[in-house]
Design a protein around this motif. Structure first.
Motif, mmCIF file in Angstrom:
data_model
loop_
_atom_site.group_PDB
_atom_site.id
_atom_site.type_symbol
_atom_site.label_atom_id
_atom_site.label_comp_id
_atom_site.label_asym_id
_atom_site.label_seq_id
_atom_site.Cartn_x
_atom_site.Cartn_y
_atom_site.Cartn_z
ATOM 1 N N CYS A 41 0.861 -1.187 0.000
ATOM 2 C CA CYS A 41 0.000 0.000 0.000
ATOM 3 C C CYS A 41 0.896 1.234 0.000
ATOM 4 O O CYS A 41 1.984 1.225 0.583
ATOM 5 N N CYS A 47 0.138 1.599 7.599
ATOM 6 C CA CYS A 47 -0.875 0.542 7.697
ATOM 7 C C CYS A 47 -0.276 -0.863 7.630
ATOM 8 O O CYS A 47 -0.925 -1.824 8.036
ATOM 9 N N CYS A 57 -5.928 -1.640 -0.722
ATOM 10 C CA CYS A 57 -5.411 -2.031 0.588
ATOM 11 C C CYS A 57 -6.599 -2.231 1.527
ATOM 12 O O CYS A 57 -7.267 -1.266 1.888
ATOM 13 N N CYS A 60 -6.492 -0.076 4.821
ATOM 14 C CA CYS A 60 -6.853 1.353 4.721
ATOM 15 C C CYS A 60 -8.310 1.545 4.309
ATOM 16 O O CYS A 60 -8.968 2.475 4.776
HETATM 17 ZN ZN ZN Z 1 -2.922 0.689 3.431
#
Ligand code: ZN
Ligand code: ZN
Length: 378
Positions: A41, A47, A57, A60
């Protein structure tokens, strides 16, 4: 991790976790257990997430949709229905989510865009919006489709996605004095992927002394890749998409001037080009001739970066003297979407001295390979 995923990435959690472990080593480009390339990501530093097969992702972008069924009342022919929609950012890594569009389609009519009073939803927070239907012209079963565009941002970068959610609800006949007949529809009858919302039934149960439905009604949702194209949220305006695993092919560069052919597997997801050598940290070394002649010295050490974003191949100008793409001069921090046929010209004062042309090889609507061809006057 406590995540609800709505996409194919949940199909193989074992692979997902071996890759996530391998990706913690920022020098790793491939998973040391399963050998797959690691597509981190853009916000991996925050993250720790990897992109799924849909270039998203799931750490996220983790939204939950529900209807606040506690607010239900009966819905009749000739009236309107307000769907008390709650959007929750279920991300547990502190990443905000941005809602960039909401559309409602009723019974196969044209989509209507709804204005939202909010855009940013903090992690673990919710936002509410009453989605109102038009006048319900007939009794019986109605269908509402919602499209929700969301984006996740990191530094100047942004990835956008569209999700769809389908709601089925029964509408009672008009007679205001008559008893509600509570038409019943259930999920088995309407098929998977739909959510049945029956406000009249909830109201009737409540009148009969049943405990009020406090739990919100969860809406199922799924990625809407066709809508992402139609609404220009991902890909180019002509519907062509550049997937994150697109292969970059370097032609006309000497081996010490460009990376191996293949997808971008650097931890940052970005390739950096400029006068500096690859030993000095650049991915692409841009010089007009063999040595550092005057024209080469006019190229910034870091001139531009290349990356894939929201289904497009992007260039960001990084050097203080800028560069040209076709006839357009780009200043530092300006970004543009590269298309097949574009020509990058690193030497602003002598544009024909050095050029890198961009050519797409397309299969169906996806770009499989991007050929980058260097030509120099020397
Ligand atoms: Zn992410
Ligand atoms: Zn793996």
């Amino acid at each position: 991790m406590n995540m609800l995923r709505t996409d194919a990435s949940s199909a193989n959690p074992a692979r997902q976790s071996c890759c996530a472990r391998s990706a913690l080593d920022l020098d790793a480009s491939f998973c040391e257990e399963c050998g797959k390339p690691l597509y981190r990501c853009m916000a991996h530093a925050e993250c720790g997430g990897l992109l799924d097969e849909g270039d998203m992702c799931p750490v996220c972008v983790n939204l939950e949709l529900s209807l606040n069924a506690g607010a239900a009342s009966s819905v009749r022919e000739g009236g309107k229905l307000a769907l008390p929609l709650t959007i929750r950012n279920a991300s547990n890594v502190g990443r905000p989510l941005f809602i960039t569009g909401l559309w409602i389609t009723e019974n196969d009519g044209p989509p209507r865009e709804l204005k939202l009073p909010f855009a940013r939803i903090e992690p673990q927070q919710t936002a509410n919006v009453a989605v109102r239907t038009e006048i319900l012209k007939y009794a019986g079963v109605h269908q509402v489709d919602l499209l929700i565009a969301v984006s996740t941002r990191y530094q100047w970068r942004q990835e956008e996605y569209v999700f769809s959610s389908n709601i089925i609800f029964p509408v009672e006949p008009k007679d205001p004095g008559g008893p509600a007949t509570t038409i019943n529809v259930n999920a088995q009858e309407v098929g998977a992927g739909f959510t049945v919302y029956n406000p009249t039934r909830i109201e009737a149960d409540r009148s009969a002394g049943a405990p009020p439905q406090i739990e919100p009604l969860r809406l199922s949702h799924k990625r809407a890749d066709a809508a992402e194209r139609d609404y220009h949220k991902r890909g180019l305006d002509n519907g062509i998409r550049v997937p994150r695993d697109v292969e970059l092919v370097w032609r006309g560069f000497s081996p010490d001037e460009a990376p191996f052919d293949g997808p971008i597997v650097k931890a940052s997801g970005m390739l950096i080009a400029g006068r500096n050598s690859r030993r000095a940290g650049n991915d692409i070394c841009l010089r007009v001739g063999e040595g550092l002649d005057e024209l080469s010295l006019s190229i910034s050490r870091l001139l531009f970066s290349l990356y894939i974003e929201s289904g497009a191949f992007k260039l960001r100008a990084e050097g203080q003297y800028g560069l040209k793409v076709n006839d357009r001069q780009l200043k530092r921090t300006e970004t543009m979407t590269l298309k097949s046929g574009d020509v990058i010209r690193p030497v602003v004062k002598a544009p024909s001295a050095l050029s890198i042309s961009v050519a797409f090889e397309i299969e169906h609507d996806d770009v499989r390979r991007i050929i980058l061809t260097r030509e120099s006057a020397k």
